[in-house]
Design a protein around this motif. Sequence first.
Motif, PDB file in Angstrom:
ATOM      1  N   GLY A 103       0.825  -1.213   0.000  1.00  0.00           N
ATOM      2  CA  GLY A 103       0.000   0.000   0.000  1.00  0.00           C
ATOM      3  C   GLY A 103       0.852   1.254   0.000  1.00  0.00           C
ATOM      4  O   GLY A 103       0.531   2.237  -0.688  1.00  0.00           O
ATOM      5  N   ARG A 104       1.946   1.237   0.759  1.00  0.00           N
ATOM      6  CA  ARG A 104       2.854   2.390   0.779  1.00  0.00           C
ATOM      7  C   ARG A 104       3.460   2.628  -0.596  1.00  0.00           C
ATOM      8  O   ARG A 104       3.598   3.774  -1.042  1.00  0.00           O
ATOM      9  N   ALA A 105       3.818   1.555  -1.306  1.00  0.00           N
ATOM     10  CA  ALA A 105       4.385   1.691  -2.646  1.00  0.00           C
ATOM     11  C   ALA A 105       3.410   2.363  -3.599  1.00  0.00           C
ATOM     12  O   ALA A 105       3.781   3.277  -4.352  1.00  0.00           O
ATOM     13  N   VAL A 106       2.160   1.925  -3.568  1.00  0.00           N
ATOM     14  CA  VAL A 106       1.156   2.502  -4.468  1.00  0.00           C
ATOM     15  C   VAL A 106       0.888   3.960  -4.112  1.00  0.00           C
ATOM     16  O   VAL A 106       0.715   4.807  -4.998  1.00  0.00           O
ATOM     17  N   ARG A 107       0.878   4.281  -2.828  1.00  0.00           N
ATOM     18  CA  ARG A 107       0.633   5.670  -2.420  1.00  0.00           C
ATOM     19  C   ARG A 107       1.774   6.596  -2.859  1.00  0.00           C
ATOM     20  O   ARG A 107       1.539   7.768  -3.183  1.00  0.00           O
ATOM     21  N   ILE A 108       3.003   6.084  -2.873  1.00  0.00           N
ATOM     22  CA  ILE A 108       4.123   6.888  -3.379  1.00  0.00           C
ATOM     23  C   ILE A 108       3.886   7.242  -4.851  1.00  0.00           C
ATOM     24  O   ILE A 108       4.081   8.399  -5.273  1.00  0.00           O
ATOM     25  N   LEU A 109       3.457   6.261  -5.630  1.00  0.00           N
ATOM     26  CA  LEU A 109       3.180   6.511  -7.047  1.00  0.00           C
ATOM     27  C   LEU A 109       2.026   7.501  -7.224  1.00  0.00           C
ATOM     28  O   LEU A 109       2.091   8.409  -8.069  1.00  0.00           O
ATOM     29  N   GLY A 142       5.491 -13.007 -16.209  1.00  0.00           N
ATOM     30  CA  GLY A 142       5.336 -11.848 -17.093  1.00  0.00           C
ATOM     31  C   GLY A 142       4.019 -11.118 -16.964  1.00  0.00           C
ATOM     32  O   GLY A 142       3.988  -9.882 -16.889  1.00  0.00           O
ATOM     33  N   PRO A 143       2.879 -11.820 -16.907  1.00  0.00           N
ATOM     34  CA  PRO A 143       1.605 -11.104 -16.833  1.00  0.00           C
ATOM     35  C   PRO A 143       1.373 -10.374 -15.516  1.00  0.00           C
ATOM     36  O   PRO A 143       0.563  -9.457 -15.467  1.00  0.00           O
ATOM     37  N   ASP A 144       2.074 -10.769 -14.454  1.00  0.00           N
ATOM     38  CA  ASP A 144       1.765 -10.189 -13.140  1.00  0.00           C
ATOM     39  C   ASP A 144       3.030 -10.079 -12.287  1.00  0.00           C
ATOM     40  O   ASP A 144       3.194 -10.771 -11.289  1.00  0.00           O
ATOM     41  N   PRO A 145       3.961  -9.186 -12.633  1.00  0.00           N
ATOM     42  CA  PRO A 145       5.226  -9.102 -11.905  1.00  0.00           C
ATOM     43  C   PRO A 145       5.103  -8.358 -10.588  1.00  0.00           C
ATOM     44  O   PRO A 145       4.132  -7.647 -10.344  1.00  0.00           O
ATOM     45  N   ALA A 146       6.113  -8.512  -9.738  1.00  0.00           N
ATOM     46  CA  ALA A 146       6.244  -7.650  -8.565  1.00  0.00           C
ATOM     47  C   ALA A 146       6.804  -6.315  -9.035  1.00  0.00           C
ATOM     48  O   ALA A 146       7.506  -6.245 -10.054  1.00  0.00           O
ATOM     49  N   LEU A 147       6.518  -5.263  -8.295  1.00  0.00           N
ATOM     50  CA  LEU A 147       6.980  -3.924  -8.675  1.00  0.00           C
ATOM     51  C   LEU A 147       7.663  -3.287  -7.470  1.00  0.00           C
ATOM     52  O   LEU A 147       7.039  -3.086  -6.428  1.00  0.00           O
ATOM     53  N   VAL A 148       8.943  -2.996  -7.631  1.00  0.00           N
ATOM     54  CA  VAL A 148       9.698  -2.315  -6.580  1.00  0.00           C
ATOM     55  C   VAL A 148       9.623  -0.817  -6.852  1.00  0.00           C
ATOM     56  O   VAL A 148       9.990  -0.359  -7.938  1.00  0.00           O
ATOM     57  N   VAL A 149       9.122  -0.065  -5.866  1.00  0.00           N
ATOM     58  CA  VAL A 149       8.993   1.389  -5.996  1.00  0.00           C
ATOM     59  C   VAL A 149      10.063   2.037  -5.120  1.00  0.00           C
ATOM     60  O   VAL A 149      10.119   1.794  -3.911  1.00  0.00           O
ATOM     61  N   VAL A 150      10.904   2.849  -5.745  1.00  0.00           N
ATOM     62  CA  VAL A 150      12.022   3.495  -5.056  1.00  0.00           C
ATOM     63  C   VAL A 150      11.749   4.993  -4.966  1.00  0.00           C
ATOM     64  O   VAL A 150      11.436   5.633  -5.968  1.00  0.00           O
ATOM     65  N   LYS A 151      11.868   5.536  -3.755  1.00  0.00           N
ATOM     66  CA  LYS A 151      11.680   6.965  -3.512  1.00  0.00           C
ATOM     67  C   LYS A 151      12.961   7.510  -2.874  1.00  0.00           C
ATOM     68  O   LYS A 151      13.424   6.990  -1.860  1.00  0.00           O
ATOM     69  N   ALA A 152      13.540   8.548  -3.498  1.00  0.00           N
ATOM     70  CA  ALA A 152      14.780   9.121  -2.985  1.00  0.00           C
ATOM     71  C   ALA A 152      14.740  10.633  -3.124  1.00  0.00           C
ATOM     72  O   ALA A 152      13.925  11.181  -3.877  1.00  0.00           O
ATOM     73  N   SER A 153      15.613  11.304  -2.385  1.00  0.00           N
ATOM     74  CA  SER A 153      15.705  12.765  -2.517  1.00  0.00           C
ATOM     75  C   SER A 153      16.229  13.138  -3.890  1.00  0.00           C
ATOM     76  O   SER A 153      15.883  14.188  -4.446  1.00  0.00           O
ATOM     77  N   ASP A 154      17.071  12.272  -4.460  1.00  0.00           N
ATOM     78  CA  ASP A 154      17.556  12.455  -5.834  1.00  0.00           C
ATOM     79  C   ASP A 154      17.718  11.076  -6.443  1.00  0.00           C
ATOM     80  O   ASP A 154      18.697  10.363  -6.191  1.00  0.00           O
ATOM     81  N   VAL A 155      16.719  10.661  -7.225  1.00  0.00           N
ATOM     82  CA  VAL A 155      16.704   9.300  -7.744  1.00  0.00           C
ATOM     83  C   VAL A 155      17.813   9.074  -8.769  1.00  0.00           C
ATOM     84  O   VAL A 155      18.151   7.928  -9.104  1.00  0.00           O
ATOM     85  N   VAL A 180      11.320   9.295  -8.309  1.00  0.00           N
ATOM     86  CA  VAL A 180      10.780   7.948  -8.085  1.00  0.00           C
ATOM     87  C   VAL A 180      11.243   7.049  -9.223  1.00  0.00           C
ATOM     88  O   VAL A 180      11.307   7.478 -10.378  1.00  0.00           O
ATOM     89  N   ALA A 181      11.564   5.806  -8.901  1.00  0.00           N
ATOM     90  CA  ALA A 181      11.888   4.808  -9.912  1.00  0.00           C
ATOM     91  C   ALA A 181      11.072   3.549  -9.642  1.00  0.00           C
ATOM     92  O   ALA A 181      10.747   3.242  -8.482  1.00  0.00           O
ATOM     93  N   THR A 182      10.726   2.833 -10.694  1.00  0.00           N
ATOM     94  CA  THR A 182      10.000   1.569 -10.539  1.00  0.00           C
ATOM     95  C   THR A 182      10.775   0.469 -11.244  1.00  0.00           C
ATOM     96  O   THR A 182      11.303   0.673 -12.340  1.00  0.00           O
ATOM     97  N   ASP A 201       0.944   9.789  -5.024  1.00  0.00           N
ATOM     98  CA  ASP A 201       1.338  11.119  -4.557  1.00  0.00           C
ATOM     99  C   ASP A 201       2.229  11.826  -5.576  1.00  0.00           C
ATOM    100  O   ASP A 201       2.203  13.055  -5.694  1.00  0.00           O
ATOM    101  N   ALA A 202       3.013  11.046  -6.318  1.00  0.00           N
ATOM    102  CA  ALA A 202       3.894  11.630  -7.329  1.00  0.00           C
ATOM    103  C   ALA A 202       3.174  11.871  -8.651  1.00  0.00           C
ATOM    104  O   ALA A 202       3.764  12.428  -9.585  1.00  0.00           O
ATOM    105  N   GLY A 203       1.903  11.443  -8.722  1.00  0.00           N
ATOM    106  CA  GLY A 203       1.146  11.625  -9.956  1.00  0.00           C
ATOM    107  C   GLY A 203       1.584  10.698 -11.070  1.00  0.00           C
ATOM    108  O   GLY A 203       1.358  10.978 -12.254  1.00  0.00           O
ATOM    109  N   ILE A 204       2.227   9.590 -10.712  1.00  0.00           N
ATOM    110  CA  ILE A 204       2.728   8.640 -11.717  1.00  0.00           C
ATOM    111  C   ILE A 204       1.642   7.610 -12.009  1.00  0.00           C
ATOM    112  O   ILE A 204       1.192   6.902 -11.108  1.00  0.00           O
ATOM    113  N   LYS A 205       1.242   7.553 -13.244  1.00  0.00           N
ATOM    114  CA  LYS A 205       0.250   6.578 -13.662  1.00  0.00           C
ATOM    115  C   LYS A 205       0.930   5.534 -14.532  1.00  0.00           C
ATOM    116  O   LYS A 205       1.502   5.868 -15.576  1.00  0.00           O
TER     117      LYS A 205
END
Length: 725
Positions: A54-60, A411-424, A460-462, A62-66
Motif C-alpha cells: 500500500g505504501r508503494a502505491v501511495r508513493i506513485l 510476465g503477466p503479473d510481476p512484482a513492482l519495486v517502488v524506489v523513492k529518494a531525494s535524488d533518484v 521515483v523509480a520503478t 502522490d507523485a502523480g505517476i500513472k
Amino acid sequence: MKDNVAARLGGWSARHRKTAIFGWLLFVVAAVLIGGMAGQKQLTNGEQGTGDSGRAVRILEDAGIKSPATEMVLVHSAAPDGFRAAVPDVTRAIRDSGRAATVREPLVSRDRRDALVQFDLAGDPKTAADRVEPVQAAVARAGARHPEVRVEEFGDASGERWFNKTLGRDFSRAELTAVPLALGILLVAFAALLAAIVPVAVALTAFLAANGLLAVVSHAMHVDGSANSVMLLMGLAVGVDYCLFYLRREREERASGRDRETALRIAAATSGRSVLVSGLTVMVAMAGMFLSGMLLFEGFAVATILVVLIAVIGSVTVLPALLSLLGDKVEFGRIPFLHRRRSTGRFWNAVLRPVLARPGIAAALAAAFLLALAAPALGMHTEKLRMEQQIPKNAALIQTYHHINAAFPGGPDPALVVVKASDVQAPRVRQAIRSLQDAARQSGEFGRPVRTQVHAAANVATISVPLAGNGSDATSRHALATLRQRLVPAAFGGVAEAHVTGTLAFSTDWNTQLRRSIVPVFVFVLSITFVLMLVSFRSIPIAATAIVLNLLSVGAAYGVMVAMFQHGWGAGLVGTHGVGAIESWLPLFVFVVLFGLSMDYHVFVVSRIREAHDQGTPTAPAVAQGIRATAGAVTSAAVIMVAVFAVFGTLSMQDFKQMGVGLSIAVLLDATIVRAVLLPAVMTLLGEANWYLPRWLSWLPGLSHSEAPATVPDLVRPAYVPADR
C-alpha cells in the motif's frame, strides 16, 4: 401497557399517514437527486492497499505517476522459430493502429516456440479499455494472415474491457432478477398482488435513498464500487424481511378478529419493536468492520448501515401509514389458488413434533450436522484472488493468460519495486537499482524481463520483477519473500526508500492486516450482540444462546465455502471450479453480515416466544406457540434472502460467487436447522432457566414483548376473515 418506541412511531404514522407517505417520498427523491449531483467517489488503489504494498502505491499516486496500460501479444508456433514471419506483421499492425505509445522489442521463449510483443497504450490508462478494441482488431487481422501460428492478446486494457462487459451484463441481470424474485416469493406468501408489492416498494425506495446518501458520504470517505452491489443485496434482503414481518403480524391480528386500528397497533408494538431491535443489531454488527483498519471494509460498513437504517425507518413509519391507508384493500389482487395452498402449518408441525418430543436428541443431531459442515473451515486459505482465479477457466482471456505465463513465467503479473529518494538520479541510487537488477537476473527465482523506469521529476523509480511460479504458489511466495527480505534491503538499505507491490504482495499484506484485525472485529461483534440481546430479553441464557447459534451458522457457511470454492467439492453446481482459496475480504465480511442478518430471525422468533411466556404460557408450550406463529413469516423471509443472495452466486466473478453462495447457504441453514430445530430444542431443554437474570443485573430496563391491549372485546364478531379460514 406503555407503548414502546415502535408503537409510538406506528401510531403517529397511522394518524398522519399522508405526512408520513409524502415525507418518505420527498426524502427518497431528495436523496437520489442530491446523490446524483454529487457523484460517488471511489477508493484509489493506494487507499485499498495496506502495509508495504500500500505504501508503494501511495508513493506513485502522490507523485502523480500513472502506470501505462500495458498489452502483450503472444505469437505461438508449433515448430521452433516458426513465428518469425508473423511477429513483424503483428508489430506493424500494432503501430499502424495509432493507439500504441511504445512498442518494445519482442521477447523469445527458451524453447523458441513463443514470441511476446509488449506495448503501452497511449493516453490515460483509466480509459484505456475504451480505446483498445481497434488494436485488438488489428492484431486479430494480422494473426489471420498467418494460420501457422496462434496469436493472442492480453493486458491491462483488454482485461479491463472484458471485466467491464462481463460485470455490466452480470449486474444488469442480477438487478433485473432479484426484484422479480422477491416479488414472486411475496406473492406466494401473501397470495395477493398489492400485499406483495408493498414490501418490495419500501425496500427499493430505501435502497435508492441509501444509494444517494452513500454518494454524498463518499466525498468524505471514498468507497469501493462493489459497495453499491452489497447495498442492493442487503437493502432488498432486510428491507423486504422487515416489511414482511410487520405485514404478516398485522394480517394475523385482523384474521383473529381485531379491528383495523388495534391490529395495526399490535403489529407496531410487537413486530415493529422486533424490527427496531433487529435493525440495531445488524447495524452494530456492521460497525465492527470499522475496526478492520481497511477502507474497503469501512466503505462496506457505511453502505450497509445506511441501507439498514433507512429500511428500518421505512418499516416503522411509511409501512404503517400505507397499511392504515389501504386497510383490508392490501389484499387487493387475491390469487384464490395460492390462498388455498399457502399454509405452511402442516410442514412445521411435522418438524416440531419430534424436536419438542426429544429435544436432547434433536439438539445433538442438529449441532453435529452444523459442526460437520463447518469442519472444512479449519483448513481455510485466503488470498487476493488473481485474474485466472476470478474469471471462468474456459474464458478466452484466461486461456491467453495461462499461455503467456507458461512461456514467460511471471510476465503477466510481476512484482513492482517502488524506489523513492531525494535524488533518484544520484550515483548511489542508480548503483542500487543496477545492483537489484543484476541480483534478480542472476537468481533463478525471477523471470524476464527485469525492467526499470525512472521518473526524475518525481524522484521515483520503478523496477518490474517477474516472479517465478504461477503468481501465488509456493514458488512465487518464496520469490517475493526473497525480493522483500534479501534483495531490496541489500540494494537500498540506507540509500533510498523502497517498497514492493504487485498482486501477490498486495494479497500477502492484506492477509497480514486481516489476521491482525479479525480478532478485534469478532470480539466487538460478539460482545455488542450479547449486550443487545441481554437488554432486549433480560436473560443471560437467551443472549448466550444467540451467540452460540449464530457462530454455528457462520461456521457452517465458512465450511461450505471452503469445500466448494477452495477444494472444488460440488463447485460445478454453481458453474465454477475450485480455485484453492477464498477471496481475502470475504471471511470478515461474511461474518459480520451473517451475524447481523441471523438476528432477524432470532429476534423475531424469540420475541414471539417471550410474548407468549409473558402472557402466562409455560416455556415449553410458549416455544411451540412462538415457532408455529412465526414459521410462515420466517419461511418466506428466508426464501427471499436465499433467492436474492443466490442471484449473486450466478455472476461470473469468483468473489461474488463465493459471497452469494456463502450467504445463501448460511441463511438457509439458519432459518431451518438453527431456528426450526436447534433453537426450540435448546430452549425446551433449558425450560424456565431461559429467563434467568441475576439480581445484580435487575437494573436493566424492562422491554415488554407483549401485544398492545385490544380496543374491542374478544366477543365482537371478526371484521376480517381470510379466504383460507
